[in-house]
Design a protein around this motif. Structure first.
Motif, PDB file in Angstrom:
ATOM      1  N   SER A  15     -10.876   4.722  -4.007  1.00 49.67           N
ATOM      2  CA  SER A  15     -10.289   3.891  -4.419  1.00 49.67           C
ATOM      3  C   SER A  15     -11.622   3.989  -5.632  1.00 49.67           C
ATOM      4  CB  SER A  15     -11.407   2.571  -3.745  1.00 49.67           C
ATOM      5  OG  SER A  15     -11.284   1.779  -3.897  1.00 49.67           O
ATOM      6  N   THR A  51      -1.328   9.648  -1.579  1.00 52.18           N
ATOM      7  CA  THR A  51      -0.248   7.690  -1.835  1.00 52.18           C
ATOM      8  C   THR A  51      -0.511   6.833  -2.902  1.00 52.18           C
ATOM      9  OG1 THR A  51       1.017   8.618  -0.460  1.00 52.18           O
ATOM     10  CG2 THR A  51       2.041   6.350  -1.175  1.00 52.18           C
ATOM     11  N   LEU A  52       0.117   6.148  -3.923  1.00 58.22           N
ATOM     12  CA  LEU A  52      -0.999   5.292  -4.562  1.00 58.22           C
ATOM     13  C   LEU A  52      -0.559   3.620  -4.428  1.00 58.22           C
ATOM     14  CD1 LEU A  52      -0.528   6.755  -8.051  1.00 58.22           C
ATOM     15  CD2 LEU A  52      -2.646   6.886  -6.759  1.00 58.22           C
ATOM     16  N   CYS A  53      -1.449   2.819  -4.258  1.00 60.66           N
ATOM     17  CA  CYS A  53      -1.518   1.221  -2.994  1.00 60.66           C
ATOM     18  C   CYS A  53      -2.053   0.618  -4.388  1.00 60.66           C
ATOM     19  CB  CYS A  53      -1.699   1.156  -2.466  1.00 60.66           C
ATOM     20  SG  CYS A  53      -1.784  -0.542  -2.005  1.00 60.66           S
ATOM     21  N   ALA A  55      -2.340  -3.455  -4.961  1.00 55.40           N
ATOM     22  CA  ALA A  55      -2.900  -4.936  -4.117  1.00 55.40           C
ATOM     23  C   ALA A  55      -3.139  -5.239  -4.707  1.00 55.40           C
ATOM     24  CB  ALA A  55      -3.299  -4.422  -2.354  1.00 55.40           C
ATOM     25  N   THR A  79       4.722   6.625 -12.023  1.00 53.69           N
ATOM     26  CA  THR A  79       5.682   7.311 -10.646  1.00 53.69           C
ATOM     27  C   THR A  79       7.060   7.838 -11.036  1.00 53.69           C
ATOM     28  OG1 THR A  79       7.421   5.057 -10.201  1.00 53.69           O
ATOM     29  CG2 THR A  79       5.238   5.158  -9.697  1.00 53.69           C
ATOM     30  N   PHE A  91       3.816   4.689  -5.132  1.00 50.14           N
ATOM     31  CA  PHE A  91       3.119   3.743  -5.389  1.00 50.14           C
ATOM     32  C   PHE A  91       3.609   2.944  -4.404  1.00 50.14           C
ATOM     33  CE2 PHE A  91       0.837   2.809  -9.540  1.00 50.14           C
ATOM     34  CZ  PHE A  91       0.071   2.045  -8.549  1.00 50.14           C
ATOM     35  N   PHE A  92       2.754   1.948  -3.483  1.00 47.76           N
ATOM     36  CA  PHE A  92       3.127   1.073  -2.901  1.00 47.76           C
ATOM     37  C   PHE A  92       2.592   0.006  -4.487  1.00 47.76           C
ATOM     38  CE2 PHE A  92       3.754   4.205   0.297  1.00 47.76           C
ATOM     39  CZ  PHE A  92       4.980   4.126   1.111  1.00 47.76           C
ATOM     40  N   ILE A  93       3.509  -1.209  -4.058  1.00 51.21           N
ATOM     41  CA  ILE A  93       2.554  -2.204  -4.516  1.00 51.21           C
ATOM     42  C   ILE A  93       2.766  -3.337  -4.462  1.00 51.21           C
ATOM     43  CG2 ILE A  93       3.369  -3.067  -7.204  1.00 51.21           C
ATOM     44  CD1 ILE A  93       3.450  -0.891  -8.469  1.00 51.21           C
ATOM     45  N   SER A  94       1.895  -4.567  -4.632  1.00 52.85           N
ATOM     46  CA  SER A  94       2.284  -5.679  -3.452  1.00 52.85           C
ATOM     47  C   SER A  94       2.734  -6.391  -4.856  1.00 52.85           C
ATOM     48  CB  SER A  94       1.195  -6.950  -3.218  1.00 52.85           C
ATOM     49  OG  SER A  94       0.461  -6.969  -5.391  1.00 52.85           O
TER      50      SER A  94
END
Length: 126
Positions: A15, A51-53, A55, A79, A91-94
């Motif tokens: 984090s 893996t990136l996130c 939020a 990315t 990269f997971f992005i809200s």
């Protein structure tokens, strides 16, 4: 736990805090702050597969027409490895900063019905 067998967990969670102790970050620095957060995690543990996130979203950083911003350009750079040694990142992005009405009233590609149709068909199959 009901299972007496030993549970092996092969992943870790990292984090990086991007919000200041008080107030908000300057809007024009969102992209740079995101890039620095990713770099900090990678410097801290360079051999990790990650893996990136992200939020977080910002209602103040909406272009109203879906056009790119410096923040989205920074994510594209992260990315695609445009500024790096060829390492691409997932990269997971809200996506809370785009509203359906905005997509309906401009020339943005009309993918929403297809996405919703896919979601509905997936839900009804289970």
């Amino acid at each position: 736990m009901l299972d007496p067998n030993r549970l092996v967990i092969n992943h870790k969670i990292e984090s990086v805090k991007i919000l200041p102790p008080k107030g908000e970050n300057p809007i024009e620095l969102y992209g740079a702050i995101t890039e620095q957060a990713v770099a900090l995690a990678e410097i801290s543990n360079p051999t990790a597969d990650r893996t990136l996130c992200m939020a977080v979203t910002s209602p103040y950083y909406n272009t109203e027409d879906g056009s790119p911003t410096s923040w989205s350009a920074a994510v594209d750079s992260i990315t695609s490895s445009a500024n790096e040694n060829g390492e691409k990142r997932l990269f997971f992005i809200s996506a809370g900063n785009v509203f359906s009405a905005e997509l309906a009233n401009n020339d943005y590609p009309d993918i929403l019905p297809a996405v919703l149709g896919l979601m509905l068909s997936t839900q009804t199959k289970h």
